[in-house]
Design an enzyme around this catalytic site. Structure first.
Site, short mmCIF file in Angstrom:
data_model
loop_
_atom_site.label_atom_id
_atom_site.label_comp_id
_atom_site.label_asym_id
_atom_site.label_seq_id
_atom_site.Cartn_x
_atom_site.Cartn_y
_atom_site.Cartn_z
NE ARG A 119 -12.79 -14.34 -63.63
CZ ARG A 119 -13.29 -13.55 -62.70
NH1 ARG A 119 -14.48 -13.79 -62.20
NH2 ARG A 119 -12.62 -12.51 -62.26
CD GLN A 164 -4.29 -15.52 -63.39
OE1 GLN A 164 -3.38 -14.76 -63.14
NE2 GLN A 164 -4.57 -16.56 -62.64
CG ASP A 202 -10.13 -12.49 -65.73
OD1 ASP A 202 -11.21 -11.89 -65.93
OD2 ASP A 202 -9.95 -13.26 -64.78
CB SER A 237 -9.48 -10.26 -63.03
OG SER A 237 -10.00 -11.50 -62.62
CE1 TYR A 245 -15.55 -17.16 -60.19
CE2 TYR A 245 -14.73 -19.35 -60.75
CZ TYR A 245 -14.69 -17.98 -60.90
OH TYR A 245 -13.78 -17.41 -61.75
P1 NAD Z 1 -17.36 -12.51 -57.77
O1 NAD Z 1 -17.29 -11.10 -58.25
O2 NAD Z 1 -18.26 -13.46 -58.46
O3 NAD Z 1 -17.79 -12.51 -56.21
C1 NAD Z 1 -17.16 -11.67 -55.28
C2 NAD Z 1 -16.98 -12.38 -53.97
O4 NAD Z 1 -18.23 -12.47 -53.27
C3 NAD Z 1 -16.46 -13.81 -54.05
O5 NAD Z 1 -15.23 -13.87 -53.36
C4 NAD Z 1 -17.55 -14.63 -53.38
O6 NAD Z 1 -17.03 -15.73 -52.66
C5 NAD Z 1 -18.18 -13.61 -52.47
N1 NAD Z 1 -19.52 -13.94 -51.94
C6 NAD Z 1 -20.56 -14.54 -52.57
N2 NAD Z 1 -21.60 -14.67 -51.72
C7 NAD Z 1 -21.22 -14.12 -50.54
C8 NAD Z 1 -21.85 -13.96 -49.29
N3 NAD Z 1 -23.08 -14.38 -49.06
N4 NAD Z 1 -21.15 -13.36 -48.30
C9 NAD Z 1 -19.89 -12.92 -48.50
N5 NAD Z 1 -19.23 -13.06 -49.67
C10 NAD Z 1 -19.89 -13.66 -50.67
O7 NAD Z 1 -15.93 -13.15 -57.68
P2 NAD Z 1 -14.58 -12.77 -58.44
O8 NAD Z 1 -13.96 -11.62 -57.78
O9 NAD Z 1 -14.89 -12.63 -59.88
O10 NAD Z 1 -13.66 -14.05 -58.19
C11 NAD Z 1 -14.11 -15.21 -57.55
C12 NAD Z 1 -13.07 -16.32 -57.58
O11 NAD Z 1 -12.51 -16.52 -58.85
C13 NAD Z 1 -11.88 -16.07 -56.70
O12 NAD Z 1 -11.50 -17.31 -56.17
C14 NAD Z 1 -10.83 -15.61 -57.63
O13 NAD Z 1 -9.53 -15.77 -57.13
C15 NAD Z 1 -11.11 -16.53 -58.77
N6 NAD Z 1 -10.53 -16.03 -60.00
C16 NAD Z 1 -9.67 -16.86 -60.70
C17 NAD Z 1 -9.07 -16.38 -61.86
C18 NAD Z 1 -8.11 -17.23 -62.64
O14 NAD Z 1 -7.68 -18.27 -62.21
N7 NAD Z 1 -7.77 -16.82 -63.85
C19 NAD Z 1 -9.33 -15.11 -62.30
C20 NAD Z 1 -10.22 -14.32 -61.58
C21 NAD Z 1 -10.81 -14.79 -60.43
#
Ligand code: NAD
Length: 385
Positions: free
Chosen positions: A122, A127, A130, A133, A235
């Site tokens: 990621r 992206q 991905d 996402s 994360y």
């Molecule tokens: P995910 O599906 O693993 O988790 C979903 C969300 O749940 C996250 O925001 C996490 O912080 C939250 N979470 C975990 N425990 C929690 C709790 N106890 N209470 C409340 N919330 C809680 O996450 P995701 O959607 O796959 O993405 C996570 C991160 O990765 C983000 O920062 C996103 O921007 C980043 N990301 C980066 C890229 C990239 O740079 N290419 C691509 C995708 C995602």
């Protein structure tokens, strides 16, 4: 090379990994394209639509696999599908190698190269491929639509001749990709939207989308110091007991007023944290709706049953479907097929129909789980962020 698309055979799976539009792009890379007959039907794409752009339509998985150099699909393969592979073939699909050791071993024995789309690093450059996402975005959108379909009132507040209607109050727990998509839909439908995440950096994103970030009350009173879960490269990490207690206390306070809860909280590599407990469900009004996007990983809500819509004793509807992207199969197929097409673009640097599986490339290396008869999972960490 021929890129062949299998028809998904997992019950209820409606997506397809190649669309006529993605096939046109793949052909521009010098590849021939084929699908198993009927592969696109449940996503609304007929065999004729593929034939019209020059995609071959072949009867059955065996014929498709026998003539294809690269096999693409959505869901992780079955053992029977891995059996169709050989040392001159590449499979590109979801694979979840960490949970499928046996499948990985079988692919290695077959000598096939396997690219797991769920393992694409990621990083910014990746992206466009991905799939986590692109599918999470759809799941977040669909979660709100599903909630609205089950909720007996408007999202938006109205003042009408027949009476005043308050806006629905929506709480989104977890503001990653799915959560932010859910916030976007809920606010655009006019709901009063609240959101919570353990990562403080998302507060600004939440607020810029018109939702209110739910802060926890810590004695030190420091606005920025209230969340503790962002220690692992952006994360979430498991919360400390003190933090968890504060979080649960806040949710307990909100439960009687909230009409719709969308939970999306996940921690990489672990079961979903339990955040919406039975007593919170019991405190909600009848007719309230919970959509638990973490259902596949055990659920964020105590009462969630994966793949089911249940109604609690006090009339709260709890939805634990695990196939939200497939419920929007046309949209999901378009995005997934585009992700796959970008992966194949990187695998065809000469645009000459020749596959170059460059293990020096961070993205390709990261996603490759078997290569030339060896298991290459887990990958080394990517060099570039
Ligand atoms: P995910 O599906 O693993 O988790 C979903 C969300 O749940 C996250 O925001 C996490 O912080 C939250 N979470 C975990 N425990 C929690 C709790 N106890 N209470 C409340 N919330 C809680 O996450 P995701 O959607 O796959 O993405 C996570 C991160 O990765 C983000 O920062 C996103 O921007 C980043 N990301 C980066 C890229 C990239 O740079 N290419 C691509 C995708 C995602």
């Amino acid at each position: 090379m021929q890129i062949g698309t299998l028809k998904e055979n997992y019950p209820g799976e409606s997506r397809v990994a190649m669309t006529p539009e993605s096939a046109i792009q793949l052909m521009k890379l010098g590849h021939a394209c084929a699908i198993e007959a009927g592969a696109g039907l449940s996503a609304g794409i007929s065999d004729d639509a593929y034939l019209a752009v020059g995609v071959k339509v072949l009867e059955g998985a065996t014929a498709l696999a026998a003539t294809s150099d690269v096999i693409v699909k959505v869901r992780q393969p079955t053992k029977a599908e891995v059996d169709l592979l050989s040392s001159d073939k590449t499979l590109i699909s979801f694979f979840y190698p960490g949970q499928n050791a046996e499948l990985l071993e079988l692919a290695k024995e077959k000598g096939a190269n396997v690219i797991a789309m769920d393992m694409v690093p990621r990083i910014s450059r990746a992206q466009k491929m991905d799939v986590l996402s692109s599918m999470a975005n759809i799941a977040g959108y669909r979660a709100v639509i599903e909630a609205g379909n089950n909720f007996g009132r408007f999202f938006t507040g109205q003042v009408t001749a027949a009476g005043k209607v308050p806006p629905a109050k929506v709480l989104v727990i977890g503001a990653g990709v799915a959560g932010l998509a859910a916030i976007g839909v809920a606010t655009s439908l006019g709901a009063q939207t609240y959101a919570f995440d353990v990562r403080p950096e998302v507060a600004e994103q939440i607020e810029s989308m018109g939702a209110e970030f739910v802060y926890l009350d810590f004695a030190d009173g420091e606005g920025g110091g209230h969340q503790d879960g962002a220690a692992t490269g952006g994360y979430a990490a498991p919360s400390s007991p003190e933090f968890r207690e504060k979080q649960l206390a806040k949710f307990r306070e909100l439960a009687p007023q909230i009409d719709i809860v969308i939970t999306t909280a996940l921690i990489p590599g672990r079961d979903a944290p339990k955040l919406w407990l039975a007593d919170m469900v019991a405190a909600m009004k009848p007719g309230s709706v919970i959509v638990d996007l973490a259902a596949e990983r055990g659920g964020n809500c105590d009462l969630t049953v994966a793949d089911q819509r249940i109604v609690s004793d006090n009339g709260v509807i709890i939805i634990g479907y695990t196939d939200f992207p497939s419920r929007m199969a046309a949209q999901a197929s378009t995005l997934y097929a585009t992700n796959i097409r970008h992966m194949l673009t990187d695998l065809t640097p000469g645009k000459d129909g020749k596959l170059v599986h460059n293990m020096e490339d961070d993205v390709i290396r990261g996603a490759t789980v078997t290569f030339e008869g060896a298991i290459t999972y887990p990958p080394p960490p990517p060099k570039i962020a």
